[in-house]
Design a protein around this motif. Structure first.
Motif, PDB file in Angstrom:
ATOM      1  N   PHE A  74      13.174-123.907 -24.974  1.00  0.00           N
ATOM      2  CA  PHE A  74      13.998-123.867 -23.767  1.00  0.00           C
ATOM      3  C   PHE A  74      15.264-124.708 -23.955  1.00  0.00           C
ATOM      4  O   PHE A  74      16.368-124.290 -23.602  1.00  0.00           O
ATOM      5  N   HIS A 128      17.813-123.021 -26.097  1.00  0.00           N
ATOM      6  CA  HIS A 128      18.480-121.948 -25.349  1.00  0.00           C
ATOM      7  C   HIS A 128      19.544-122.524 -24.412  1.00  0.00           C
ATOM      8  O   HIS A 128      20.661-122.017 -24.325  1.00  0.00           O
ATOM      9  N   MET A 129      19.190-123.593 -23.709  1.00  0.00           N
ATOM     10  CA  MET A 129      20.110-124.161 -22.723  1.00  0.00           C
ATOM     11  C   MET A 129      21.285-124.891 -23.379  1.00  0.00           C
ATOM     12  O   MET A 129      22.374-124.939 -22.831  1.00  0.00           O
ATOM     13  N   LYS A 151      24.609-123.378 -23.446  1.00  0.00           N
ATOM     14  CA  LYS A 151      25.303-123.181 -22.174  1.00  0.00           C
ATOM     15  C   LYS A 151      25.869-124.480 -21.605  1.00  0.00           C
ATOM     16  O   LYS A 151      26.647-124.473 -20.656  1.00  0.00           O
ATOM     17  N   ILE A 152      25.422-125.591 -22.179  1.00  0.00           N
ATOM     18  CA  ILE A 152      25.767-126.894 -21.603  1.00  0.00           C
ATOM     19  C   ILE A 152      27.164-127.349 -22.007  1.00  0.00           C
ATOM     20  O   ILE A 152      27.558-127.211 -23.158  1.00  0.00           O
TER      21      ILE A 152
END
Ligand SMILES: C[S@@+](CC[C@H](N)C(=O)[O-])C[C@H]1O[C@@H](n2cnc3c(N)ncnc32)[C@H](O)[C@@H]1O
Lengths: 246, 125
Positions: free
Chosen positions: B40, B43-44, B47-48
């Motif tokens: 997870f 994946h994040m 985007k951060i």
């Protein structure tokens, strides 16, 4: 293991907040019916717009949490009391989502664009006079203006922006919202659709629609000309008309 | 509200072009343990917005994140030190009471009981 959904006795309430009703139950039933698919879908970010009591988002989390541990959940509502009640409902079930008080998802549109894998919405859909839409208090939970479409029509483009390439969108509608037209609007944006749950109560004819993005025009034609779309609708409409005539 | 969500929020007052990141004024921060999930986090991470996360964490009293965004190899490394810090910053810190401040206009959005109230006044829409 049996799948759990939110328990009514643990759902917090307030007189200014929409209580779980037939529409909420139908939406959760749609999610339940689609649970295996949702698990295979492996969403990373799931979101609800208009979370009200928190019954739906809490149920979604409970449905997925054993099989899918790493998911971020978000919920929004314009009603600050609803946001608080949702938070209480989540806590009572021991689950976690970030709740934001905002109009639709306006503060998330920029940075969350293209990231939401599952979106669920039970919007204010009841046909009402225009001036009842978005008033303070409980009326804004259901008042939908002409054909009940005022808020729905503002939500569709936002949902389109937020959904990821593989994003799925579940929407509660009534027959009086002209759902076929909603599907056509979404089709123009590149989405196929189908009815997941249909339910007639004494007062309303509920349809839970599911939308998903289709990569190219050709497969969209295939999806929408087949079983999943027009034929499903015409079958639904004729059974509905039959019931009316009887 | 946690920093993973803070990283996705921007101020949308009419005319504001630079509404991100919102500055955090924290009064109460609560920590809650969450299961560690490296997949997870990877994946994040993509985007951060790193700087916003570092500053956000700092304003909530967590100073352990590196100033510069680590490169992808660090996410794949067997040493989980970095991922553990990312995990804590993104998912375990809750802003319970405080405010979010628009970087352009200085407009303050209150955060009560963990919920940011981002509703706009009529003249801001
Ligand atoms: C029909 S209720 C559904 C509540 C809950 N999701 C359920 O299914 O029981 C609609 C919810 O949408 C919220 N709402 C209405 N207009 C909204 C808007 N523009 N942005 C976000 N939420 C809105 C209302 O406050 C209400 O809580």
């Amino acid at each position: 293991m049996s799948s759990r959904i939110a328990e009514i006795r643990l759902v917090s309430s307030h007189r200014e907040v929409y209580e779980p009703c037939d529409d909420s139950f139908a939406l959760v039933d749609a999610l339940l019916a689609d649970r295996i698919n949702l698990i295979e879908h492996k969403p990373k970010i799931c979101m609800e717009i208009g979370c009200g009591s928190g019954y739906v988002i809490t149920s979604l989390i409970l449905l997925l949490k054993n099989e899918l541990p790493g998911v971020h959940y978000l919920a929004t509502d314009t009603n600050p009391i609803a946001a608080r009640v949702t938070q209480e409902t989540l806590q009572a079930h021991g689950v976690e989502a970030d709740v934001i008080c905002t109009d639709i998802a306006s503060v998330l549109e920029k940075r969350l664009a293209g990231s939401v894998d599952v979106m669920v919405v039970n919007p204010p859909y009841v046909p009402t006079p225009e001036d009842e839409v978005g008033m303070e208090g409980i009326a804004s939970a259901w008042a939908g203006g002409e054909n009940g479409r005022r808020v729905i029509d503002r939500m569709l483009p936002v949902v389109d922006v937020l959904l990821s390439e593989k994003g799925w969108f579940y929407l509660v509608t009534l027959t009086s919202n002209c759902p076929l037209e909603i599907c056509l609007v979404m089709r123009k944006k590149g989405y196929a659709s189908r009815i997941v749950v249909q339910r007639s109560t004494d007062e309303e004819n509920l349809l839970i629609l599911k939308f998903w993005r289709v990569k190219d025009e050709e497969s969209l034609d295939k999806e929408t000309s087949s079983e999943s779309f027009v034929s499903q609708f015409s079958r639904y409409l004729s059974s509905f008309m039959e019931k009316r005539w009887r | 509200m946690r920093l993973i969500t803070h990283n996705m929020l921007s101020c949308n007052i009419k005319g504001v072009t630079n509404g991100f990141p919102l500055k955090i004024e924290s009064v109460t921060v609560v920590e809650k343990e969450v299961d560690f999930n490296p997949d997870f986090l990877r994946h994040m991470f993509a985007k951060i917005e790193w700087k916003a996360l570092v500053e956000g964490a700092r304003s909530m009293g967590y100073e352990e994140l590196p100033e510069d965004s680590p490169d992808a190899s660090e996410l794949e490394s067997d040493d989980e030190t970095f991922l553990r810090k990312l995990h804590h910053a993104l998912l375990e810190l809750h802003l319970e009471e405080g405010a979010l401040v628009c970087p352009e206009t200085g407009r303050k959005f209150p955060v009560n009981k963990g919920i940011p109230n981002m509703l706009l006044h009529e003249d801001e829409v």
